[in-house]
Each structure stands twice: as C-alpha cells, then as structure tokens.
Enzyme design. Sequence first.
Site, PDB file in Angstrom:
ATOM      1  N   ALA B   9      40.738  46.665  50.650  1.00  0.00           N
ATOM      2  CA  ALA B   9      42.085  45.968  51.664  1.00  0.00           C
ATOM      3  C   ALA B   9      43.078  46.260  50.448  1.00  0.00           C
ATOM      4  O   ALA B   9      43.144  45.657  49.701  1.00  0.00           O
ATOM      5  CB  ALA B   9      41.432  44.658  51.923  1.00  0.00           C
ATOM      6  N   GLY B  15      45.118  49.887  44.821  1.00  0.00           N
ATOM      7  CA  GLY B  15      43.615  50.582  45.255  1.00  0.00           C
ATOM      8  C   GLY B  15      44.451  51.720  45.242  1.00  0.00           C
ATOM      9  O   GLY B  15      42.993  52.767  45.095  1.00  0.00           O
ATOM     10  N   ASP B 202      54.116  32.885  38.100  1.00  0.00           N
ATOM     11  CA  ASP B 202      53.327  33.976  38.521  1.00  0.00           C
ATOM     12  C   ASP B 202      52.946  33.455  36.549  1.00  0.00           C
ATOM     13  O   ASP B 202      51.029  33.460  36.990  1.00  0.00           O
ATOM     14  CB  ASP B 202      54.056  35.035  37.579  1.00  0.00           C
ATOM     15  CG  ASP B 202      52.495  35.970  37.266  1.00  0.00           C
ATOM     16  OD1 ASP B 202      52.320  36.548  37.993  1.00  0.00           O
ATOM     17  OD2 ASP B 202      52.493  36.663  36.364  1.00  0.00           O
ATOM     18  N   LYS B 206      48.808  32.160  36.685  1.00  0.00           N
ATOM     19  CA  LYS B 206      47.480  32.639  35.645  1.00  0.00           C
ATOM     20  C   LYS B 206      46.294  31.690  34.796  1.00  0.00           C
ATOM     21  O   LYS B 206      45.304  31.664  34.633  1.00  0.00           O
ATOM     22  CB  LYS B 206      47.798  34.100  34.918  1.00  0.00           C
ATOM     23  CG  LYS B 206      48.679  35.160  36.244  1.00  0.00           C
ATOM     24  CD  LYS B 206      49.300  36.074  34.888  1.00  0.00           C
ATOM     25  CE  LYS B 206      49.538  37.808  36.202  1.00  0.00           C
ATOM     26  NZ  LYS B 206      50.430  37.704  35.089  1.00  0.00           N
TER      27      LYS B 206
END
Lengths: 431, 431
Positions: B9, B15, B202, B206
């Site tokens: 996806a 991807g 961000d 993490k």
Amino acid sequence: MRELKVGLAGLGTVGTGVLRMLDRQRLSLAARTGCEIRVVAVSARDRARDRGVDLSAMRWHDDPVALARDPEIDVLLELMGGEGDPAKAAVCAALDAGKSVVTANKALLARCGTDLAARSEAAGGRLRFEAAVAGGIPIVKTLREALAGNTIHRVSGILNGTCNYILTRMADEKLSFETCLAEAQRLGYAEADPTFDIDGFDTAHKLALLTSLAFGTRVDAEAIYVEGIRSLTLADLAAADDLGYKVKLLGVAVRTDQGIEQRVHPTMVPKHWPIAQVSGVTNAVAIDGDAVALTLVGPGAGGDATASAVVADLADLALEAGGFAFGLPEAGLRPAERAPMQHHEGGYYIRLAARNKPGTAATIARRMADEGISLESIVQRRPDRSQDGEPATVILITYATTEEAVRRAVARMEGDGVLASQPQVIRIEKD
Amino acid sequence: MRELKVGLAGLGTVGTGVLRMLDRQRLSLAARTGCEIRVVAVSARDRARDRGVDLSAMRWHDDPVALARDPEIDVLLELMGGEGDPAKAAVCAALDAGKSVVTANKALLARCGTDLAARSEAAGGRLRFEAAVAGGIPIVKTLREALAGNTIHRVSGILNGTCNYILTRMADEKLSFETCLAEAQRLGYAEADPTFDIDGFDTAHKLALLTSLAFGTRVDAEAIYVEGIRSLTLADLAAADDLGYKVKLLGVAVRTDQGIEQRVHPTMVPKHWPIAQVSGVTNAVAIDGDAVALTLVGPGAGGDATASAVVADLADLALEAGGFAFGLPEAGLRPAERAPMQHHEGGYYIRLAARNKPGTAATIARRMADEGISLESIVQRRPDRSQDGEPATVILITYATTEEAVRRAVARMEGDGVLASQPQVIRIEKD
C-alpha cells in the site's frame, strides 16, 4: 515453557560473564523468546577453580568433545578459543550431531568457517558467531540480516582494540610505540606475546568472516594481505595529522573489477570520517552498500561485550530464528576471486630517509616518474642541525596509483643507494 | 520454494524503491531465506500514474483496506504514512486477519504502537517497523535482538536529517537558520511546511518507539518533552564551539530514579562524542547498555535507505523469524513511569540579553544563587560599539542543576526587568 539447553565449553572471563548475564536477564530473556535458556552442562580445564559462579546445577565434563555429544544439550557454546582441537573437535562433534553451536572463536572460523557452515546445514543445527567479530558490535547480524537487501561494495573496520589503543596514545600523547605497547600490556589490553594483535593477524581473522558475510564468498583468510603496526613512528603519525589524516589499523575488504581485495594494514583515513574519530580500545566497522552506508562503533572486546554478543546469539536460537551462518547456504557461497595486492589502487604516503648527497632528489623524483606515479605533495625536512651525511626526511604523497608501481619505485631507489634506511609506506583511503 | 506474498500500500519513492530492490535482489533473497518474496497486490491513490515499475503482474486495489483483507496476501507492506486512516484502518485490518505487517509509519506507531502489537499477537501475525526509526540504520533490530542481554540505561540520537542538515550548515558556514532552512527546502530535505521536522515532532515519534524498545515500556509519545531548533542563533552555535560542544537536535530517553525521561531538544554534546561528528542529513543513535555501549551512524531517510530497512523486515518474515514487535510480548510492556521534565538534571547553557544598566549583573547572579545554581562560567560580551541602552550578551554555563531551578531563575530575571529579550536555554549532555 520451551527450553534451550546449553553446554558451555570454557569458563574464563567470557564464559562466567555469560552465566551471570543469563542469570541476570533470565526473566526478560524468557519473556522475549518464550523459551528458557539454561546452561545444563559445562566443561573447562580446571574443575576445582573458584570462578565466583554457582556451577552445582550443571553437569561437568572434563572433555569438551564429550560435552558436545551430551544428548541433553541443544547448543554447544564454545568459548575455549584456538583454531585447532579441542575447540575444533568439539564444534564439529556438536554440529555433526545436529546441535547448534554458538562460538566466539574467530581463529577457528577463519580457518574452516565454510566447512563448519556446511556441517551445520547437513545435520540441521545452526552456527552463530556474533562474538567472533568486533565483540559487542552486532556486525554479523547487521550484515547477515539487516542489510539483506543491499549489494555490499566495501566493508572496513578497526577490529583490534589493542592496536587502536596503541595508535591513539601514540598520536595523542606523542609516546613511542614501545611505550604504548608496554602500557597496553600493563592494562591487560595486550598479551605478553603481542604478535597476534599488533602484527595484524587477529584483525585478519575477523576480516575473513566479514568478507564472507558481505560478499557471499567462502571464508578465505589466506587471501588476506597482512601488515601490522610495528613500524609506525611518531613522525608518521605527526605527518598524517598535518595532512588531515589519522592512522588506523584497518581491515578492508573491497569488491573490485579483479575480484575481492582483502587487506589489513595501517591506513591513513580522513579525520572527518566517523572511523577516524574512534579512539582507544573501541572498535568500529563501516559498510558501504548500494542502498545504505553504515558505521557501527562499540566495544570490540571484554567480558561483558563478548557475553552480550553470545547471549544475543542464544536468544536468536531460543526464538528459533532461521538464516544461514554466513547469510547464504554453504553451497551458495562462491569462492572469493582474489584481487592481488599488487593491483591495489589508491593514494600512498611514502616516508624516505634520503641520503644527503647531490642528485638524491632527482633520483627519487625520476623513480616515481618512471612508474607513472603523480605526486600530490613532496615535503623535505632537513635535520635541525644539518650535518653532512645525516639523511633528510622526504615525505611523498601520491595521487592514485598501484601497489606494484609504488613497490617497484621504492625498490629502485633502494638499489640506487639514495636511501639511508627502510622506507615507510602507508596506504591512504579517501572519499 | 515457499512464497511470502506481499500486498503493498503506497507507491511513492519508498514503495517503488522496494519493488526495484526486491527485483534486483530476488535470487539473493530467495537463497538467504529459502522463500520467494513476491508483491502480488498493490494499492495507491492514482492508478494511471507512470512510476517506472512494472505493476502488470500485481492485482490493483483502489482501497488499501481491501488490499489488507485480500486473502491472497501474507503481509501488508504499509507505506502510505499518516497517523489516521486509511493507513491505520489498513494496518488493523491486516493484523486482525492474522497477516503480518511491515510499516515505515512512525506517526501511526507513536500513536498506537502498543495496540497494534497487541492485535498482531492476538491474531498470530507479526508487526515489523525497522524503517520507521532512523531509516537505513538497523536500530530496531539492534535493540530488539542484538542487545537482548543488556539492561539499557539510555538511548539517544540524531533522528531527523532535516534538522541536522540545518544545524550543520549553520555551524560550518555561519549561515542563518532561515537561509539553511530555505536551502534544505530547495534540496528536498525539508517540506514546504517544515513544522513537523524543525519543531521536533518527527524526532519525538521516533524516540517514542526507541524508548519502548529500549526499556520494555508501552509506547507513550505524549510523555515526551519537545522543543525544536527554530530559536537557535549563530551566536549560540559559536558559543558552543568555543566551549567544546556541538549543538544537535537530540531525542533522548533515560532511565532515572523517577521513571523514564523522554525529551527532544537542542543539546550541546562534547565534540569528541561520535554523535557530535555526525553531519548533514545523516542520523545516529547511541545506546548505553549495562554490557555494551554502541553508536550506529547512517542514512535516516531517502528511498534507498528506507527500502533497505523494509526489505530486511520482509526477509526476516520470509525466514519466519520470531520475536515480538517491541521485544517483549504486549502484556509484558509496562506503562512508562514518566519522569517530569522539571526534574531533569544536567548542565545548562543560558544566553541572556542583559539590559545595560547598573545592578543587572548583580541581579542575574543573585537569581541564580537563590535557586542554588552554581556557575561553571560567565562570559559577558558588550556590543562592539557600546551604546547606552543596548543590551549586553551574557552567557552562563551551569554545573549540574535541575530544569525547574533554571526555569524559575530565568523567570525571576524576566520579572526583574533586567532582560531585553527572551533568554535562550540549551541543555548540555556530558560524560
């Protein structure tokens, strides 16, 4: 709960460290793996010695091979060391009986790692050796698993803490090699006979394993060009510093057009490289893959660090983690095509003791030119109070050239009689 | 040969990078794992777009949730991103159907990672997210597997390449924050709206995952104290340099007596620390365990690096490697006891714009003393051409003290009217 029954051969610092760590982390390891890791049998040279750990619940074997064959154990943990028997016999016995083996024995693996991998596959056990390379740095797992999607071009590292300790102290405190070696021996970082460390053989053993993991080749320690750190002087380290480099004993394996180059030697590396900053007994490994470049820094030796690597291997076995010893099945490991050291290409640092007589500079320059070697810099330093006959230090930095050109040029100069002593040659690694 | 059938996806840079890597490494991955990893179905927003990869052999789903439920797939590879639907719905659908999930989605995991882990265990699938933290650095595997024998005390890292790029350029080239941010945007390192990166969110996502892996706690992103890099000036970086430090945006998680401290803020770190040397978009993570201290340096973002982490996760699934998403089973993850930021202990750098009037220095000194803060150094710099009313820069370096003492002292000075503008406070990490 499932159990993983371990037979431990070797009860030195690492072996007892593993027992303590397994005890300390018992609940956590069981939760992580759904399996209890139990040392059920041990073997060591001296049964009577007090090691500060309770061995009463473990069966004792005087003979590590008998331990390896003990039908009660699933895994042999081999921490005796040594490339020959009894370590080899015990490891082979365990593998041939279908048991798994966890070992820290780099000498044994460098000599017959491919064969041991084949035995493990034939009988259905697993072979794990995280502790054999760079101690507590998980470089074996990283190459075997974490970089499975990469084609690796180069792997290099500071793999011997003794050498790095000596080089760091020499550079930082302007102390001689001999002084720093003696200090390393006093602190227990170096053996009474330091040959194995400082002449590069220990680094070579570890490099042989990294090469196989990185390139999918059969372990081939004999292909490694090995040079140690004995000949390095403070003058070399100071010159490197002036030029923007640090000198490190590196193990390097590179994929070249001619095959795989494996080499261990003092190396000038740019100061801004992460590996250049690694000081003291710390180890580091740099990997250049087509997708990822990584540097891992950590402790290369010591009981705790080595035990940490061993326990991680045991935890993987407890999780029934698959995967081949060197990443690929043994039948898929290709013979490493050896790229000869003579064809190595790179920049060189060459320090000469040039006789103080007319024509010397011209002779040196001509010999370099004859071999097609271009010079990036020439620095000549006369001794402070110049005396006739006392040699001048000449430092040449070459542009990229080949090992054979450098060796030939230097040999010619020696034949010309312009050098007062053995020249020093240090290879340079660059971006 | 076994097959691992993947539904992908998200067909952006990562991807398509994964598709290309799987294709390039097909034979090697099959040999390593004894299993063929095949992407059999895909989903993305725009079917018509040419992505330079051949999708003809893969079934297309307009709806990622339908892809997740596709009975043909064993693994959902979620690369859409976003903490909400459709990513969340797709991941939950796959996990609830007993499929495994590989994801790079740090926002989703930071919000509901523990819940997703529970779902994966309940239905028998696996959850893997190496790409979600520090891109190509195998830090998840390292914490979860390689350090299984360690009790971790501290994990910290440069986890956002955009911020590190900006800080590196500011420090090296004396360029303003705004200039460096604009340059980062031009080079594609920063988004048009850079808030998420430069204000530390961000990094916090993490860090939340690292904390859970390191300490065996439930993911608790809301406990993180977050401060970004917007307020840093060249004066701060220059002062840090003078004092022997570099300024980095760090995510830090530490086990303290009061619980687990999780914080993201600009930090002064000693120049000789490996992490201080990490420049540009590169990431680094340092782990302090009771047996091993490691530093891992590598690419934190980018299509290739992220694809490398994703493919490693797929290879582990192809090997049927076990192990829980966060190391321990979900039921074993403890709620993280939150150590309040006010109780943070450490050294501080405090830069003040002190009004140029009698008594200012005395007021500043008294406010620090009132809070029991000892000063390691005070440097006052008057503006070059001193004018009445123009403030002087005062830089205070404290010995170890607490966050609340510093905040109180600074607030009092503001109340005293001796400061011409907002003070700058930067925390210092030391050996």
